[in-house]
Enzyme design. Structure first.
Site, PDB file in Angstrom:
ATOM      1  N   GLU A  85       3.049  -6.405  12.771  1.00 34.71           N
ATOM      2  CA  GLU A  85       1.691  -6.809  14.167  1.00 34.71           C
ATOM      3  C   GLU A  85       1.742  -7.958  14.238  1.00 34.71           C
ATOM      4  O   GLU A  85       1.267  -8.488  15.146  1.00 34.71           O
ATOM      5  CB  GLU A  85       0.510  -5.163  14.147  1.00 34.71           C
TER       6      GLU A  85
ATOM      7  N   ARG B 283       1.016  -1.718   0.074  1.00 37.55           N
ATOM      8  CA  ARG B 283       0.165   0.030  -0.445  1.00 37.55           C
ATOM      9  C   ARG B 283       0.888   1.273   0.130  1.00 37.55           C
ATOM     10  O   ARG B 283       0.509   2.537   0.188  1.00 37.55           O
ATOM     11  CB  ARG B 283      -0.682  -0.152   1.111  1.00 37.55           C
TER      12      ARG B 283
HETATM   13  P1  AMP Z   1       4.707  -2.452  11.656  1.00 37.53           P
HETATM   14  O1  AMP Z   1       5.838  -2.980  11.189  1.00 37.53           O
HETATM   15  O2  AMP Z   1       4.061  -3.438  12.882  1.00 37.53           O
HETATM   16  O3  AMP Z   1       4.746  -0.475  11.627  1.00 37.53           O
HETATM   17  O4  AMP Z   1       3.564  -2.517  10.449  1.00 37.53           O
HETATM   18  C1  AMP Z   1       3.095  -1.549   9.408  1.00 37.53           C
HETATM   19  C2  AMP Z   1       2.513  -2.742   8.510  1.00 37.53           C
HETATM   20  O5  AMP Z   1       2.060  -3.024   8.397  1.00 37.53           O
HETATM   21  C3  AMP Z   1       2.645  -1.657   7.111  1.00 37.53           C
HETATM   22  O6  AMP Z   1       3.052  -1.424   5.971  1.00 37.53           O
HETATM   23  C4  AMP Z   1       1.002  -1.347   6.907  1.00 37.53           C
HETATM   24  O7  AMP Z   1       0.920  -1.512   6.103  1.00 37.53           O
HETATM   25  C5  AMP Z   1       0.697  -2.923   7.884  1.00 37.53           C
HETATM   26  N1  AMP Z   1      -0.347  -3.138   8.789  1.00 37.53           N
HETATM   27  C6  AMP Z   1       0.342  -3.436  10.533  1.00 37.53           C
HETATM   28  N2  AMP Z   1      -1.264  -3.300  11.245  1.00 37.53           N
HETATM   29  C7  AMP Z   1      -2.190  -3.216  10.344  1.00 37.53           C
HETATM   30  C8  AMP Z   1      -3.981  -2.866  10.630  1.00 37.53           C
HETATM   31  N3  AMP Z   1      -4.001  -2.600  12.008  1.00 37.53           N
HETATM   32  N4  AMP Z   1      -3.696  -2.550   9.841  1.00 37.53           N
HETATM   33  C9  AMP Z   1      -3.794  -2.566   8.613  1.00 37.53           C
HETATM   34  N5  AMP Z   1      -2.947  -2.723   7.817  1.00 37.53           N
HETATM   35  C10 AMP Z   1      -1.758  -3.051   9.339  1.00 37.53           C
END
Ligand code: AMP
Length: 172
Positions: free
Chosen positions: A95, A58
């Site tokens: 996450e 995205r």
């Molecule tokens: P992080 O590395 O934990 O900051 O995760 C960020 C990445 O995971 C991004 O590319 C987001 O598109 C995706 N992502 C993580 N959590 C979510 C969520 N609750 N909703 C949508 N996309 C998420």
């Protein structure tokens, strides 16, 4: 306009306990779509940026539009095995689960000023890994931009030392 209202919350996707923030509802409506792009462009209007780096998948949507409008190049950071030429790789924690990201070794020239872009900041692992890839190639991260920030996951702490922007803060 209240961009947060245009994001759809999908409980338990892709796994139980995750509140997935679905940006397709924002993208499909031209008014918030344009408002979000314009707000990001305004934030970086007077900043020296040579390249926008977008994170799969995205981050490609926002990153490519910003790069085009800024008149600079766009570089994709992709999941393993997707980029065809020689790459460097960084491991990161998501996450939900773990993964790795790759970038072409010749995607940046040393000293280039880079804006890193993704749709959402959760724990910050994805963006941090991307910043590391940029720096390993000699790029300078001048900003890290997100549409949405999940503030309760404190991803900003992981990105301390970087200039972080998010258009929408969500606390659940
Ligand atoms: P992080 O590395 O934990 O900051 O995760 C960020 C990445 O995971 C991004 O590319 C987001 O598109 C995706 N992502 C993580 N959590 C979510 C969520 N609750 N909703 C949508 N996309 C998420």
């Amino acid at each position: 306009m209240d961009l947060a209202q245009t994001i759809r919350n999908v409980p338990d996707f892709p796994v139980e306990g995750i509140q997935f923030k679905d940006i397709t509802t924002l993208l499909q409506d031209p008014v918030p779509f344009r408002a979000a792009v314009d707000e990001m462009l305004d934030a970086y209007r007077d900043r020296p940026i040579d390249v926008v780096v977008g994170i799969e998948s995205r981050g490609f949507i926002w990153g490519a539009i910003l790069a085009y409008e800024m008149g600079v190049g766009f570089v994709p950071v992709r999941k393993p095995g997707k980029l065809p030429a020689e790459t460097i790789r960084a491991e990161y924690a998501l996450e939900y689960g773990t993964n790795a990201l790759e970038m072409h070794v010749d995607a940046l020239r040393p000293g280039q000023k880079v804006l890193v872009v993704d749709d959402l900041l959760a724990t910050g692992g994805t963006a941090k890994a991307t910043c590391e890839l940029v720096e390993r190639l000699g790029g300078e991260v001048v900003g890290v931009a997100f549409l949405i920030e999940l503030t309760f996951l404190h991803g900003r702490d992981k990105l301390s030392g970087y200039d972080v922007l998010s258009l929408i803060s969500m606390d659940d």
